[in-house]
Motif scaffolding. Structure first.
Motif, PDB file in Angstrom:
ATOM      1  N   GLY A 240       1.953  41.366  25.048  1.00  0.00           N
ATOM      2  CA  GLY A 240       1.443  42.527  24.333  1.00  0.00           C
ATOM      3  C   GLY A 240       0.381  42.140  23.321  1.00  0.00           C
ATOM      4  O   GLY A 240      -0.630  42.835  23.168  1.00  0.00           O
ATOM      5  N   VAL A 241       0.591  41.018  22.638  1.00  0.00           N
ATOM      6  CA  VAL A 241      -0.407  40.537  21.682  1.00  0.00           C
ATOM      7  C   VAL A 241      -1.670  40.128  22.426  1.00  0.00           C
ATOM      8  O   VAL A 241      -2.784  40.445  22.003  1.00  0.00           O
ATOM      9  N   LYS A 242      -1.514  39.434  23.546  1.00  0.00           N
ATOM     10  CA  LYS A 242      -2.685  39.024  24.333  1.00  0.00           C
ATOM     11  C   LYS A 242      -3.495  40.245  24.755  1.00  0.00           C
ATOM     12  O   LYS A 242      -4.725  40.255  24.658  1.00  0.00           O
ATOM     13  N   ASP A 243      -2.812  41.283  25.198  1.00  0.00           N
ATOM     14  CA  ASP A 243      -3.499  42.517  25.597  1.00  0.00           C
ATOM     15  C   ASP A 243      -4.184  43.165  24.399  1.00  0.00           C
ATOM     16  O   ASP A 243      -5.299  43.670  24.512  1.00  0.00           O
ATOM     17  N   ALA A 244      -3.515  43.133  23.237  1.00  0.00           N
ATOM     18  CA  ALA A 244      -4.060  43.763  22.034  1.00  0.00           C
ATOM     19  C   ALA A 244      -5.279  43.020  21.504  1.00  0.00           C
ATOM     20  O   ALA A 244      -6.105  43.610  20.807  1.00  0.00           O
ATOM     21  N   LEU A 245      -5.404  41.744  21.831  1.00  0.00           N
ATOM     22  CA  LEU A 245      -6.497  40.931  21.303  1.00  0.00           C
ATOM     23  C   LEU A 245      -7.628  40.704  22.297  1.00  0.00           C
ATOM     24  O   LEU A 245      -8.550  39.942  22.007  1.00  0.00           O
ATOM     25  N   LYS A 246      -7.563  41.356  23.450  1.00  0.00           N
ATOM     26  CA  LYS A 246      -8.621  41.182  24.456  1.00  0.00           C
ATOM     27  C   LYS A 246      -9.908  41.865  24.022  1.00  0.00           C
ATOM     28  O   LYS A 246      -9.891  42.998  23.538  1.00  0.00           O
ATOM     29  N   GLY A 247     -11.021  41.184  24.204  1.00  0.00           N
ATOM     30  CA  GLY A 247     -12.345  41.758  23.996  1.00  0.00           C
ATOM     31  C   GLY A 247     -12.541  42.397  22.644  1.00  0.00           C
ATOM     32  O   GLY A 247     -12.292  41.798  21.603  1.00  0.00           O
ATOM     33  N   ASP A 248     -13.000  43.648  22.648  1.00  0.00           N
ATOM     34  CA  ASP A 248     -13.295  44.371  21.416  1.00  0.00           C
ATOM     35  C   ASP A 248     -12.038  44.689  20.614  1.00  0.00           C
ATOM     36  O   ASP A 248     -12.123  44.973  19.424  1.00  0.00           O
ATOM     37  N   LYS A 249     -10.897  44.650  21.266  1.00  0.00           N
ATOM     38  CA  LYS A 249      -9.648  44.950  20.565  1.00  0.00           C
ATOM     39  C   LYS A 249      -9.364  43.921  19.477  1.00  0.00           C
ATOM     40  O   LYS A 249      -8.718  44.240  18.493  1.00  0.00           O
ATOM     41  N   LEU A 250      -9.855  42.689  19.654  1.00  0.00           N
ATOM     42  CA  LEU A 250      -9.658  41.658  18.635  1.00  0.00           C
ATOM     43  C   LEU A 250     -10.296  42.085  17.325  1.00  0.00           C
ATOM     44  O   LEU A 250      -9.690  41.993  16.269  1.00  0.00           O
ATOM     45  N   VAL A 251     -11.508  42.578  17.391  1.00  0.00           N
ATOM     46  CA  VAL A 251     -12.207  43.030  16.184  1.00  0.00           C
ATOM     47  C   VAL A 251     -11.430  44.164  15.532  1.00  0.00           C
ATOM     48  O   VAL A 251     -11.256  44.190  14.309  1.00  0.00           O
ATOM     49  N   ASP A 252     -10.935  45.097  16.333  1.00  0.00           N
ATOM     50  CA  ASP A 252     -10.148  46.210  15.797  1.00  0.00           C
ATOM     51  C   ASP A 252      -8.884  45.703  15.093  1.00  0.00           C
ATOM     52  O   ASP A 252      -8.545  46.161  14.010  1.00  0.00           O
ATOM     53  N   GLN A 253      -8.186  44.763  15.732  1.00  0.00           N
ATOM     54  CA  GLN A 253      -6.952  44.230  15.140  1.00  0.00           C
ATOM     55  C   GLN A 253      -7.241  43.473  13.853  1.00  0.00           C
ATOM     56  O   GLN A 253      -6.508  43.606  12.870  1.00  0.00           O
ATOM     57  N   LEU A 254      -8.326  42.693  13.839  1.00  0.00           N
ATOM     58  CA  LEU A 254      -8.669  41.953  12.630  1.00  0.00           C
ATOM     59  C   LEU A 254      -9.052  42.909  11.505  1.00  0.00           C
ATOM     60  O   LEU A 254      -8.720  42.681  10.341  1.00  0.00           O
ATOM     61  N   SER A 255      -9.736  43.998  11.853  1.00  0.00           N
ATOM     62  CA  SER A 255     -10.087  45.000  10.838  1.00  0.00           C
ATOM     63  C   SER A 255      -8.833  45.653  10.273  1.00  0.00           C
ATOM     64  O   SER A 255      -8.726  45.866   9.063  1.00  0.00           O
TER      65      SER A 255
END
Length: 108
Positions: A71-86
């Motif tokens: 689930g974390v890997k899916d959440a951090l894929k591509g543009d989602k990483l920027v969203d999660q870091l924000s």
């Protein structure tokens, strides 16, 4: 989890920051190719501020939100990483504000 001033943290310092064992950080490094610590000639790992923010996000998603590693890997894929870091940046800011307000309340 405390804030840090140094540009790089040893694996021991990073593990203490999150109250986890260094072996967990080594495991996450293998599982998440976006964690890329600097290694000196002896092979010691040193995590950059960016690595720490990614680890903070992984920690939050797994330990506080209950995500699986997939689930974390899916959440951090591509543009989602920027969203999660924000999102993590906002959460950290809110936690700092909460701490500050509690300190003010205790002084009154």
């Amino acid at each position: 989890m405390e804030n840090y001033e140094k540009d790089y943290l040893s694996i021991r310092e990073a593990a203490e920051m999150f109250d986890v064992k260094p072996s967990l950080l080594r495991y996450w490094e293998k599982e998440f190719d976006i964690i890329k610590p600097y290694r000196n000639k002896k092979g010691d790992r040193y995590f950059s501020k960016n690595d720490i923010e990614i680890i903070r996000t992984i920690y939050h998603l797994t330990r506080e939100e209950g995500y699986t590693l997939q689930g974390v890997k899916d959440a951090l894929k591509g543009d989602k990483l920027v969203d999660q870091l924000s999102k993590m940046e906002v959460i950290n800011t809110l936690q700092e504000i909460k701490t500050f307000l509690i300190e003010i309340k205790n002084e009154l």
